[in-house]
Design a protein around this motif. Structure first.
Motif, mmCIF file in Angstrom:
data_model
loop_
_atom_site.group_PDB
_atom_site.id
_atom_site.type_symbol
_atom_site.label_atom_id
_atom_site.label_comp_id
_atom_site.label_asym_id
_atom_site.label_seq_id
_atom_site.Cartn_x
_atom_site.Cartn_y
_atom_site.Cartn_z
ATOM 1 N N LEU A 150 0.829 -1.205 0.000
ATOM 2 C CA LEU A 150 0.000 0.000 0.000
ATOM 3 C C LEU A 150 0.865 1.257 0.000
ATOM 4 O O LEU A 150 0.554 2.240 -0.687
ATOM 5 N N HIS A 151 1.951 1.213 0.761
ATOM 6 C CA HIS A 151 2.859 2.370 0.807
ATOM 7 C C HIS A 151 3.511 2.598 -0.554
ATOM 8 O O HIS A 151 3.616 3.747 -1.013
ATOM 9 N N GLN A 152 3.959 1.526 -1.191
ATOM 10 C CA GLN A 152 4.552 1.645 -2.523
ATOM 11 C C GLN A 152 3.587 2.328 -3.487
ATOM 12 O O GLN A 152 3.946 3.271 -4.191
ATOM 13 N N ALA A 153 2.373 1.820 -3.538
ATOM 14 C CA ALA A 153 1.398 2.341 -4.493
ATOM 15 C C ALA A 153 1.111 3.820 -4.247
ATOM 16 O O ALA A 153 1.047 4.624 -5.189
ATOM 17 N N ALA A 154 0.938 4.194 -2.981
ATOM 18 C CA ALA A 154 0.647 5.593 -2.661
ATOM 19 C C ALA A 154 1.844 6.491 -2.948
ATOM 20 O O ALA A 154 1.705 7.568 -3.538
ATOM 21 N N LEU A 155 3.030 6.054 -2.550
ATOM 22 C CA LEU A 155 4.218 6.886 -2.747
ATOM 23 C C LEU A 155 4.520 7.071 -4.229
ATOM 24 O O LEU A 155 4.904 8.164 -4.671
ATOM 25 N N LEU A 156 4.346 6.030 -5.022
ATOM 26 C CA LEU A 156 4.623 6.138 -6.453
ATOM 27 C C LEU A 156 3.669 7.101 -7.149
ATOM 28 O O LEU A 156 3.983 7.636 -8.221
ATOM 29 N N ARG A 157 2.514 7.320 -6.543
ATOM 30 C CA ARG A 157 1.566 8.279 -7.122
ATOM 31 C C ARG A 157 2.153 9.685 -7.135
ATOM 32 O O ARG A 157 1.760 10.515 -7.959
ATOM 33 N N ARG A 158 3.122 9.954 -6.279
ATOM 34 C CA ARG A 158 3.818 11.242 -6.295
ATOM 35 C C ARG A 158 4.675 11.399 -7.552
ATOM 36 O O ARG A 158 4.967 12.509 -7.971
ATOM 37 N N PHE A 159 5.081 10.269 -8.121
ATOM 38 C CA PHE A 159 5.971 10.290 -9.278
ATOM 39 C C PHE A 159 5.229 10.191 -10.612
ATOM 40 O O PHE A 159 5.768 10.546 -11.652
ATOM 41 N N SER A 160 4.019 9.678 -10.579
ATOM 42 C CA SER A 160 3.284 9.474 -11.835
ATOM 43 C C SER A 160 1.786 9.470 -11.584
ATOM 44 O O SER A 160 1.321 9.065 -10.510
ATOM 45 N N ASN A 161 1.047 9.919 -12.603
ATOM 46 C CA ASN A 161 -0.416 9.847 -12.502
ATOM 47 C C ASN A 161 -0.945 8.603 -13.207
ATOM 48 O O ASN A 161 -2.142 8.490 -13.468
ATOM 49 N N ARG A 162 -0.031 7.675 -13.512
ATOM 50 C CA ARG A 162 -0.414 6.418 -14.149
ATOM 51 C C ARG A 162 0.097 5.239 -13.319
ATOM 52 O O ARG A 162 0.943 4.468 -13.735
ATOM 53 N N VAL A 163 -0.448 5.136 -12.113
ATOM 54 C CA VAL A 163 -0.048 4.067 -11.196
ATOM 55 C C VAL A 163 -1.201 3.085 -11.031
ATOM 56 O O VAL A 163 -2.333 3.487 -10.743
ATOM 57 N N THR A 164 -0.907 1.806 -11.218
ATOM 58 C CA THR A 164 -1.909 0.758 -11.061
ATOM 59 C C THR A 164 -1.435 -0.250 -10.023
ATOM 60 O O THR A 164 -0.278 -0.691 -10.060
ATOM 61 N N ALA A 178 -10.493 2.327 -1.229
ATOM 62 C CA ALA A 178 -11.110 3.644 -1.382
ATOM 63 C C ALA A 178 -10.068 4.748 -1.191
ATOM 64 O O ALA A 178 -10.059 5.748 -1.927
ATOM 65 N N ARG A 179 -9.196 4.579 -0.223
ATOM 66 C CA ARG A 179 -8.150 5.574 0.032
ATOM 67 C C ARG A 179 -7.211 5.705 -1.168
ATOM 68 O O ARG A 179 -6.874 6.810 -1.595
ATOM 69 N N LEU A 180 -6.783 4.572 -1.715
ATOM 70 C CA LEU A 180 -5.867 4.618 -2.849
ATOM 71 C C LEU A 180 -6.532 5.200 -4.087
ATOM 72 O O LEU A 180 -5.933 5.995 -4.816
ATOM 73 N N ARG A 181 -7.767 4.812 -4.333
ATOM 74 C CA ARG A 181 -8.482 5.350 -5.498
ATOM 75 C C ARG A 181 -8.663 6.859 -5.374
ATOM 76 O O ARG A 181 -8.527 7.596 -6.358
ATOM 77 N N ALA A 182 -8.952 7.329 -4.151
ATOM 78 C CA ALA A 182 -9.109 8.766 -3.933
ATOM 79 C C ALA A 182 -7.807 9.503 -4.213
ATOM 80 O O ALA A 182 -7.817 10.673 -4.614
ATOM 81 N N PHE A 183 -6.689 8.807 -4.047
ATOM 82 C CA PHE A 183 -5.376 9.408 -4.266
ATOM 83 C C PHE A 183 -4.924 9.268 -5.718
ATOM 84 O O PHE A 183 -3.853 9.731 -6.092
ATOM 85 N N GLY A 184 -5.741 8.594 -6.534
ATOM 86 C CA GLY A 184 -5.439 8.488 -7.956
ATOM 87 C C GLY A 184 -4.795 7.201 -8.397
ATOM 88 O O GLY A 184 -4.296 7.102 -9.529
ATOM 89 N N VAL A 185 -4.807 6.177 -7.528
ATOM 90 C CA VAL A 185 -4.229 4.875 -7.876
ATOM 91 C C VAL A 185 -5.319 3.964 -8.432
ATOM 92 O O VAL A 185 -6.360 3.770 -7.793
ATOM 93 N N ARG A 186 -5.085 3.407 -9.625
ATOM 94 C CA ARG A 186 -6.027 2.444 -10.196
ATOM 95 C C ARG A 186 -5.787 1.079 -9.565
ATOM 96 O O ARG A 186 -4.651 0.742 -9.219
ATOM 97 N N ILE A 187 -6.845 0.290 -9.434
ATOM 98 C CA ILE A 187 -6.715 -1.053 -8.861
ATOM 99 C C ILE A 187 -7.295 -2.066 -9.833
ATOM 100 O O ILE A 187 -8.446 -1.932 -10.277
ATOM 101 N N VAL A 188 -6.488 -3.048 -10.195
ATOM 102 C CA VAL A 188 -6.915 -4.098 -11.122
ATOM 103 C C VAL A 188 -6.713 -5.440 -10.433
ATOM 104 O O VAL A 188 -5.581 -5.823 -10.121
#
Length: 312
Positions: A150-164, A178-188
């Motif tokens: 979870l930390h990886q996914a959230a932190l990487l969102r600082r570097f790119s708006n294309r994080v899945t 819900a928290r990750l999606r609100a921060f702009g992380v896609r979940i597949v």
């Protein structure tokens, strides 16, 4: 004696050699960051190739009289006056103190293509490699430690708006989703079966394939490998483990439960980056110097007292 010639071992060796200790460093030549082309976050050495960094460290160690032996430790035991270490070359080394800086091994997920691209297009530390892939398509594959994923996914969102985030075999709660999606992380969802390369000669990474055959396009992948400490020597010498982590325990100076045995770097701290390991080892080397010095002064005082009694 120092076992391991990475950032921690060489840093400690340099400090001890400059402090006039007789230092021998033993290393089997398998650095953790060997697959990486560059290391980052080390002030004045940012972007340097790991091999170049280590070569410079070995050169500095030799300049102050430290010996470096390319070998593997096969046995380590306590002796009356310190420790005895046997190498795979057959050499036997006696030392008053032992510093173990053997690092850890990254246990990668069993996904086709991960091991082959490890260190080039597959990474684990956003602080180490996030800046180099900023603005690109990134996929985080869920690992054993949920908090790390979870930390990886959230932190990487600082570097790119294309994080899945592909949870893979990780159970991500609805609240965390819900928290990750609100921060702009896609979940597949779905099990990741392999990494996919293009058909060019270089085989550049183009995505991750899921069990249903779908492919999530990306330019780089982040995983959270299981860190396995290379602590066989510490265990052989009887060093106690931390009750919570199970890793060999050491205090703030790197001292273990066995007097004369010390540890530094990733072998006791999986989160230590290169600069952290080097800094910790420097502090440990200073503590070892003080420990050795105290023994020398005490021995000298005992000899003086004995000599005085004999004269009387």
């Amino acid at each position: 004696m120092i076992i391991g010639a990475g950032a921690a071992g060489l840093s400690a060796g340099l400090v001890l050699a400059r402090a006039q200790a007789d230092v021998v460093v033993v290393d089997e030549g398998k650095p953790r960051n060997a697959p990486a082309a560059h290391m980052h976050g080390f002030l004045s050495r940012d972007g340097v190739a790991p091999s170049e960094f280590l070569a410079k460290g070995r050169e500095e160690l030799a300049r102050y009289g430290g010996d470096l032996i390319g070998a593997r430790v096969v046995e380590a035991t306590r002796a009356d006056s310190g420790f005895t270490v046997v190498l795979d070359t057959g050499a036997i080394i006696h030392a008053r103190a032992v510093l173990v800086a053997t690092g850890l091994t990254d246990e990668l997920p069993e996904i086709e293509g991960v091991r082959e691209r490890w260190g080039s297009e597959v990474h684990h530390c956003p602080h180490c490699h996030g800046h180099e892939v900023r603005g690109r398509g990134l996929v985080v594959i869920g690992g054993e430690v949920l908090a790390g994923t979870l930390h990886q996914a959230a932190l990487l969102r600082r570097f790119s708006n294309r994080v899945t985030l592909c949870p893979h075999r990780t159970d991500v709660s609805e609240d965390d989703r819900a928290r990750l999606r609100a921060f702009g992380v896609r979940i597949v969802d779905g099990i990741v079966t392999r990494l996919v390369g293009d058909d060019s000669g270089g085989g550049r990474l183009i995505g991750v394939e899921l069990a249903d055959g779908s492919v999530r396009e990306c330019d780089a992948v982040f995983v959270a490998p299981r860190p396995c400490p290379n602590d066989a020597v510490l265990r052989a010498l009887g060093c106690a483990s931390d009750d919570v982590t199970g890793w060999v325990a050491a205090d703030a100076t790197g001292a273990t439960s066995v007097p004369g045995v010390w540890a530094a770097g990733n072998v006791i701290n999986p989160r230590a980056q290169v600069i952290t390991a080097a800094g910790q080892a420097s502090a440990t080397a200073i503590a070892i110097t003080a420990w050795l010095l105290d023994g020398d002064v005490t021995a000298a005082a005992v000899r003086a007292e004995t000599s005085g009694q004999e004269r009387r």
